[in-house]
Design an enzyme around this catalytic site. Structure first.
Site, PDB file in Angstrom:
ATOM      1  N   LYS A  85       2.375  -5.805   7.130  1.00  0.00           N
ATOM      2  CA  LYS A  85       2.195  -5.137   8.418  1.00  0.00           C
ATOM      3  C   LYS A  85       2.396  -6.176   9.511  1.00  0.00           C
ATOM      4  CE  LYS A  85      -0.862  -1.853  10.595  1.00  0.00           C
ATOM      5  NZ  LYS A  85      -1.919  -0.912  10.289  1.00  0.00           N
TER       6      LYS A  85
ATOM      7  N   ASP B 150     -11.651   3.474  10.478  1.00  0.00           N
ATOM      8  CA  ASP B 150     -10.364   4.143  10.671  1.00  0.00           C
ATOM      9  C   ASP B 150      -9.979   4.961   9.435  1.00  0.00           C
ATOM     10  OD1 ASP B 150      -8.164   4.867  12.112  1.00  0.00           O
ATOM     11  OD2 ASP B 150      -7.079   2.983  11.881  1.00  0.00           O
TER      12      ASP B 150
ATOM     13  N   LEU C  71       8.465   0.815   5.970  1.00  0.00           N
ATOM     14  CA  LEU C  71       7.685   1.869   5.314  1.00  0.00           C
ATOM     15  C   LEU C  71       7.090   2.838   6.320  1.00  0.00           C
ATOM     16  CD1 LEU C  71       5.766  -0.291   2.690  1.00  0.00           C
ATOM     17  CD2 LEU C  71       7.612   1.328   2.233  1.00  0.00           C
TER      18      LEU C  71
ATOM     19  N   HIS D 206       5.512   3.211  10.723  1.00  0.00           N
ATOM     20  CA  HIS D 206       5.187   2.609  12.004  1.00  0.00           C
ATOM     21  C   HIS D 206       3.921   3.281  12.501  1.00  0.00           C
ATOM     22  CE1 HIS D 206       6.293   0.435  15.597  1.00  0.00           C
ATOM     23  NE2 HIS D 206       5.932   1.487  16.284  1.00  0.00           N
ATOM     24  N   GLY D 207       2.907   2.485  12.784  1.00  0.00           N
ATOM     25  CA  GLY D 207       1.652   3.073  13.250  1.00  0.00           C
ATOM     26  C   GLY D 207       1.417   2.735  14.699  1.00  0.00           C
ATOM     27  N   ASN D 208       0.155   2.847  15.100  1.00  0.00           N
ATOM     28  CA  ASN D 208      -0.175   2.556  16.495  1.00  0.00           C
ATOM     29  C   ASN D 208      -0.199   1.065  16.766  1.00  0.00           C
ATOM     30  OD1 ASN D 208      -0.643   5.335  17.167  1.00  0.00           O
ATOM     31  ND2 ASN D 208      -2.417   5.172  15.824  1.00  0.00           N
ATOM     32  N   GLY D 209      -0.485   0.300  15.736  1.00  0.00           N
ATOM     33  CA  GLY D 209      -0.600  -1.137  15.959  1.00  0.00           C
ATOM     34  C   GLY D 209       0.666  -1.907  15.640  1.00  0.00           C
ATOM     35  N   GLY D 210       1.430  -1.472  14.685  1.00  0.00           N
ATOM     36  CA  GLY D 210       2.581  -2.272  14.289  1.00  0.00           C
ATOM     37  C   GLY D 210       3.454  -1.543  13.294  1.00  0.00           C
TER      38      GLY D 210
HETATM   39  P1  ATP Z   1      -2.537   3.266  12.447  1.00  0.00           P
HETATM   40  O1  ATP Z   1      -1.687   2.251  13.104  1.00  0.00           O
HETATM   41  O2  ATP Z   1      -3.338   4.053  13.410  1.00  0.00           O
HETATM   42  O3  ATP Z   1      -3.322   2.723  11.307  1.00  0.00           O
HETATM   43  P2  ATP Z   1      -0.854   4.416  10.450  1.00  0.00           P
HETATM   44  O4  ATP Z   1      -1.866   4.206   9.391  1.00  0.00           O
HETATM   45  O5  ATP Z   1      -0.043   5.678  10.365  1.00  0.00           O
HETATM   46  O6  ATP Z   1      -1.528   4.381  11.850  1.00  0.00           O
HETATM   47  P3  ATP Z   1       0.286   1.879   9.726  1.00  0.00           P
HETATM   48  O7  ATP Z   1      -1.040   1.419   9.245  1.00  0.00           O
HETATM   49  O8  ATP Z   1       1.083   0.955  10.558  1.00  0.00           O
HETATM   50  O9  ATP Z   1       0.168   3.237  10.534  1.00  0.00           O
HETATM   51  O10 ATP Z   1       1.131   2.290   8.455  1.00  0.00           O
HETATM   52  C1  ATP Z   1       2.399   2.904   8.598  1.00  0.00           C
HETATM   53  C2  ATP Z   1       2.792   3.530   7.277  1.00  0.00           C
HETATM   54  O11 ATP Z   1       3.142   2.492   6.377  1.00  0.00           O
HETATM   55  C3  ATP Z   1       1.679   4.289   6.584  1.00  0.00           C
HETATM   56  O12 ATP Z   1       1.610   5.600   7.061  1.00  0.00           O
HETATM   57  C4  ATP Z   1       2.109   4.218   5.133  1.00  0.00           C
HETATM   58  O13 ATP Z   1       2.964   5.295   4.861  1.00  0.00           O
HETATM   59  C5  ATP Z   1       2.848   2.897   5.049  1.00  0.00           C
HETATM   60  N1  ATP Z   1       2.026   1.862   4.406  1.00  0.00           N
HETATM   61  C6  ATP Z   1       1.059   1.127   4.962  1.00  0.00           C
HETATM   62  N2  ATP Z   1       0.518   0.251   4.093  1.00  0.00           N
HETATM   63  C7  ATP Z   1       1.171   0.449   2.924  1.00  0.00           C
HETATM   64  C8  ATP Z   1       1.065  -0.136   1.603  1.00  0.00           C
HETATM   65  N3  ATP Z   1       0.192  -1.097   1.327  1.00  0.00           N
HETATM   66  N4  ATP Z   1       1.896   0.323   0.640  1.00  0.00           N
HETATM   67  C9  ATP Z   1       2.780   1.309   0.908  1.00  0.00           C
HETATM   68  N5  ATP Z   1       2.914   1.903   2.109  1.00  0.00           N
HETATM   69  C10 ATP Z   1       2.130   1.486   3.115  1.00  0.00           C
HETATM   70 MG    MG Z   2      -2.681   2.462   8.673  1.00  0.00          MG
END
Ligand code: ATP
Ligand code: MG
Length: 449
Positions: A194, A282, A171, A173-177
């Protein structure tokens, strides 16, 4: 057969579905050949035919956790069908026969069931119908109820095992995973998982697991439901509710009347967290999730200091949505979350990050020096004329340079912008999410995305 009147036929839902009308005296199945043409009144007429003695003005369906959602309009019907098509799709992907769409009429008196003129009735009970369950309704319903209760118990006790999760698409990729859409076989439900790689000791793993305990207690419609977390080797997997609209960062500029309803949910979610003495830490568009039912939920709040610290060791940078006092390393509290609400909503309204000199190409982590302007300069304003006075005032108040001048939790809830949109109208967000998703699908089909 139900004779639909709407003419917004769409490719995604041209296939026939079975609607099961649940009444106190039994079930009535009817097949609907063109669900996208079905309207609320047609369905109500069909229900009244099945329950002639009752006054039915609405009906309900059950979501994945068994909560009842009321349908009273074409928009809500559309949201229900959209939800059902997603569920049906998931079931097919997992090799299961789709369950019928079960609806529960809202009625006072006990009706007698009779056949409906014009409705294509399958069977009742329904032992061997290919379209539906292969067990009699009475058994299927009981076991369904049982399994949903069991599921809740299993999930809330955190008993999801790695081997019971089937990963589907990534779905984001963020900073953590990395976040995956996944299917939990035992629970028969879709999850967002995640996965964060963490090279830490078993002691720290235990500490993180105990810090995450509080998530089991979080129970708010504005906070993503947490199901379980577990470590496998050097990775932690955090299983939460899946939101089919994804996060707000991928949507383009959001109109103010939609943003207003989203802001109400975000403020309520934060107020709930603050009442549990949890700072989000956050708040940003990618941590605000939406679904086709029009729900808005917050995710990724920092309940585990150890988890936040362990991730921070791997990923260097400062979050561009942080309040000035955090960027400059001072003490911070609830007001820092309020700043992040302001800057996030300003970005969502403008369709761009409010500090033009800060180029956020990927993710929200930036070198500290680049964010110095947030500390040094006066906060930006929304351009007058394009937005309502209430909205402009809301953003300006949230983004006051000095933390104490920003609204406290009560003042936020009482702000005229929030009051104006606190009308419980989930349809507005639901319709907007559905439209954006369809637009995205169409663009993908044309190979433009
Ligand atoms: P950070 O790591 O700084 O939080 P981020 O929020 O962009 O950055 P993630 O939290 O890893 O990164 O999430 C990556 C992506 O996965 C999100 O931008 C979102 O589009 C998707 N995502 C996360 N959680 C869900 C969920 N519960 N349902 C649907 N999509 C999700
Ligand atoms: Mg996030």
């Amino acid at each position: 057969m139900l004779v639909p009147r709407l003419n917004n036929l769409r490719a995604m839902d041209t296939e026939a579905i079975v609607i099961r009308i649940k009444t106190p005296s039994g079930d009535m199945d009817s097949s609907v050949d063109y669900p996208s043409l079905l309207n609320f009144n047609d369905l109500l007429v069909a229900i009244r035919d099945v329950m002639p003695e009752a006054t039915v003005t609405a009906f309900e369906y059950e979501d994945e956790v068994g909560d009842r959602i009321t349908v009273r309009s074409d928009e809500e019907l559309k949201a229900m069908l959209s939800y059902y098509f997603n569920t049906m799709h998931e079931q097919r992907m997992n090799g299961l026969l789709p369950d019928p769409l079960q609806i529960f009429p809202r009625a006072g008196k006990t009706p007698g069931i009779r056949n409906i003129h014009g409705l294509k009735v399958n069977t009742r009970p329904n032992p061997g119908n290919d379209c539906t369950h292969t067990v009699p309704d009475s058994i299927a319903n009981n076991s369904l109820k049982k399994s949903s209760a069991e599921l809740k118990r299993i999930l809330t006790n955190g008993q999801i095992n790695a081997q019971d999760i089937h990963y589907q698409e990534q779905l984001g990729h963020g900073n953590g995973g990395t976040v995956y859409k996944a299917y939990h076989v035992i629970g028969n439900r879709v999850l967002a998982v995640k996965v964060i790689p963490l090279d830490i000791t078993v002691e720290l793993q235990k500490q993180i697991m105990s810090e995450l305990e509080i998530l089991y207690k979080c129970d708010s419609p504005y906070i993503i439901t947490f199901f379980s977390a577990f470590f496998v080797e050097n990775r932690i997997s955090i299983c939460t509710e899946f939101m089919d609209g994804g996060s707000l960062d991928v949507f383009k500029r959001i109109p103010e009347h939609v943003l207003g309803r989203i802001a109400v949910a975000v403020v309520k979610g934060l107020t709930y967290l603050w009442s549990l003495k949890i700072l989000h830490r956050d708040v940003k568009p990618s941590n605000m999730l939406v679904n086709t039912r029009g729900q808005v939920k917050l995710c990724d709040f920092g309940v585990s200091t150890q988890l936040v610290n362990s991730i921070a060791k791997t990923y260097v940078g400062t979050n561009a949505y942080m309040a000035p006092e955090r960027i400059s390393g001072e003490q911070y509290g609830i007001h820092a979350d309020v700043w992040s609400v302001g800057i996030s909503f300003m970005e969502l309204a403008l369709g761009m990050f409010p500090y033009p000199q800060i180029q956020k190409n990927q993710g929200s982590l930036m070198p500290l020096q680049l964010l110095q302007c947030i500390v040094d300069e006066d906060p930006p304003d929304l351009p007058v004329g394009q937005f309502s006075e209430k909205f402009v005032h809301f953003i300006t108040q949230c983004m006051r340079r000095h933390p104490k001048e920003r609204p406290a939790p009560n003042n936020l809830m009482e702000h005229s912008f929030i009051i104006q949109y606190d009308d419980g109208n989930a349809e507005v967000v639901s319709m907007w999410v559905c439209c954006c998703l369809e637009e995205r699908r169409a663009q993908q089909a044309q190979g433009r995305v």
